[in-house]
Design an enzyme around this catalytic site. Structure first.
Site, PDB file in Angstrom:
ATOM      1  N   ASP A   1     -30.364   7.318  16.683  1.00 63.76           N
ATOM      2  CA  ASP A   1     -29.239   8.156  17.099  1.00 63.76           C
ATOM      3  C   ASP A   1     -29.638   8.973  18.323  1.00 63.76           C
ATOM      4  OD1 ASP A   1     -27.366   7.357  15.204  1.00 63.76           O
ATOM      5  OD2 ASP A   1     -27.959   8.877  13.757  1.00 63.76           O
TER       6      ASP A   1
ATOM      7  N   ASP B   1     -21.708   4.404  16.194  1.00 64.36           N
ATOM      8  CA  ASP B   1     -20.905   5.338  15.390  1.00 64.36           C
ATOM      9  C   ASP B   1     -19.583   5.666  16.086  1.00 64.36           C
ATOM     10  OD1 ASP B   1     -22.925   5.512  13.436  1.00 64.36           O
ATOM     11  OD2 ASP B   1     -23.933   7.123  14.533  1.00 64.36           O
TER      12      ASP B   1
END
Length: 163
Positions: A119, A137
């Site tokens: 991430d 995402d």
């Protein structure tokens, strides 16, 4: 033929684009820039760019579960999305699902390669941290928005009211 059903080609292109965009971003930041894990730099007052591994499922959820259980949850979810996509007759639903699947497959590939998802974007307000996320995402969230648009009926053809 099956390839002429509503939105199949378009949805496949969108799903592949979602997957490719996430893989490209990860390649650039991790492999080309060699960004160190844990380093974040401010981009906006509420958004930092960095790199951290997320061992949870989505936005860090279920991170305390054993790795094989997380893999099982992800696999079942992906299979359910693929079946839904295959059975859908709506172009909008197919597009939303394909974008979700493209992002989810890229995150699943991270789990297989790294044992966690990479991430990069940290959303926060002052010291209050909301979540750290990646391009996959964003794709998944966009796909869900398309599904919600379908749920609200926005994309459906209006029919005349019988008087």
């Amino acid at each position: 033929s099956r390839m002429t059903r509503p939105g199949i080609v378009l949805s496949l292109i969108l799903g592949i684009a979602a997957f490719a965009a996430d893989r490209l971003h990860k390649y650039v930041q991790m492999d080309l820039m060699h960004w160190p894990e844990g380093r974040f730099v401010p981009v906006l007052p509420f958004l930092d760019l960095g790199f951290v591994y997320n061992r949870g499922v989505s936005f860090g959820l279920l991170g305390s579960l054993p790795f094989p259980v997380v893999i099982g949850v992800v696999t079942v979810a992906l299979l359910a999305l693929i079946v839904w996509w295959a059975r859908s007759t709506s172009t909008l639903v197919r597009a939303g699902l394909a974008i979700c699947i493209g992002g989810a497959v890229s995150n699943a590939l991270d789990r297989w390669l790294f044992g966690a998802v990479a991430d990069f974007f940290w959303l926060h307000w002052g010291e209050t941290s909301f979540f750290v996320f990646n391009v996959a995402d964003v794709a998944i969230s966009l796909g869900v928005c398309l599904l919600l648009l379908d749920l609200t009926g926005i994309a459906r053809k209006r029919t005349a009211n019988p008087a």
